[in-house]
Design an enzyme around this catalytic site. Structure first.
Site, PDB file in Angstrom:
ATOM      1  NE  ARG A  49      -4.086   1.845   2.331  1.00 34.23           N
ATOM      2  CZ  ARG A  49      -4.314   2.831   3.192  1.00 34.23           C
ATOM      3  NH1 ARG A  49      -3.479   3.030   4.205  1.00 34.23           N
ATOM      4  NH2 ARG A  49      -5.378   3.609   3.067  1.00 34.23           N
ATOM      5  CB  ILE A  75      -5.799   5.715  -0.772  1.00 35.40           C
ATOM      6  CG1 ILE A  75      -5.718   4.193  -0.933  1.00 35.40           C
ATOM      7  CG2 ILE A  75      -5.179   6.119   0.544  1.00 35.40           C
ATOM      8  CD1 ILE A  75      -4.255   3.666  -0.982  1.00 35.40           C
ATOM      9  CB  SER A  76     -11.032   3.535   0.578  1.00 36.40           C
ATOM     10  OG  SER A  76     -11.760   4.151  -0.447  1.00 36.40           O
ATOM     11  CD  GLN A  77     -11.075   3.104   8.086  1.00 35.85           C
ATOM     12  OE1 GLN A  77     -11.976   3.938   7.898  1.00 35.85           O
ATOM     13  NE2 GLN A  77     -11.023   2.342   9.156  1.00 35.85           N
ATOM     14  N   PRO A  78      -8.195   0.978   4.707  1.00 35.78           N
ATOM     15  CG  PRO A  78      -5.976   0.342   5.138  1.00 35.78           C
ATOM     16  CD  PRO A  78      -6.934   1.493   5.295  1.00 35.78           C
TER      17      PRO A  78
END
Ligand code: SAM
Length: 225
Positions: A49, A75-78
């Site tokens: 990431r 970028i979205s939260q994992p």
């Protein structure tokens, strides 16, 4: 991009055992938070990431947080990536349409899961970066498209799965029309806050809808934004 802080090829050399350990711990954390799909957890534990972010975020890349990626996007939260990927129920070989390529991280997760991925992004800067970044990191989506995801990508429809990674004020009709019968769409629906919504096409004319918990996404932008 010489001289810029982001150079894919320099960054590629920079995936160390420390990064690998951090992402295994991130996958363990997501499992503790309830993610069960082993394909999804394996993707999180494998995909670097930190190479989808500006190098200034390197030390934070394996926190369960969203980060800016330019063009006022994130970028979205994992956890969100893992939750959407799990709900999508991807099987290897499925044709998946993603709306909102962003950094390309979710695209890489889908590729890692064995999907044949079509992904659309409407910010040219982000589209251009992921066009270089994904193959440089070994991910081969079938097609990255610069365009308006509200319209889907009719040329290659229908899709077994559709994932929308921005908050949609309403469910786009064009996307419903591009699902196979028995196909599923995972889409966050709402303005300021969204309800994660799972839509299953049960026949040519019928759809079932399941509404899950609250999430917060950047908005899905239309022609007028
Ligand atoms: N999946 C991304 C990732 O892993 O980095 C996160 C995406 S970010 C939360 C949402 C993305 O949707 C942004 O890159 C934004 O530009 C894009 N987007 C917003 N409206 C769109 C539209 N109508 N068509 C295509 N992309 C759109």
């Amino acid at each position: 991009m010489q001289g810029s802080r982001f150079c894919i090829f320099d960054q590629m050399k920079h995936d160390t055992t420390k990064h690998q350990g951090k992402r295994r711990r991130l996958a363990d954390l997501l499992a503790e938070k309830g993610i069960k799909d082993s394909l999804v957890l394996d993707a999180i534990a494998t995909i670097p990431r930190h190479l989808f972010l500006d190098s200034s975020f390197e030390d934070h890349a394996y926190q369960d947080k969203a980060f800016p990626i330019g063009a006022e996007q994130t970028i979205s939260q994992p956890y969100t990536v893992a939750f959407q990927s799990e709900k999508l129920e991807v099987k290897p070989g499925m044709r998946v349409l993603e709306i909102g390529t962003g950094s390309g991280y979710q695209t890489a997760v889908l590729c890692h899961m064995g999907a044949v991925v079509y992904s659309i992004e409407r910010q040219h800067e982000l589209f251009r970066t992921s066009l270089k970044r994904l193959p440089a990191l070994g991910y081969k989506p079938k097609k990255l498209i610069f365009g308006d995801g509200y319209k889907g990508f009719a040329e290659q429809a229908p899709y077994d799965r559709i994932i929308v990674t921005a908050g949609a004020p309403m469910i786009p009709e064009a996307l419903l029309a591009q699902l196979t019968v028995a196909g599923k769409m995972v889409i966050p629906v709402g303005e300021k806050q969204q309800k994660m919504t799972i839509i299953t096409r049960t026949s040519n004319a019928d759809f079932e809808q399941l509404v899950l918990g609250d999430f917060r996404f950047v908005p899905l932008l239309g022609d007028k934004n």
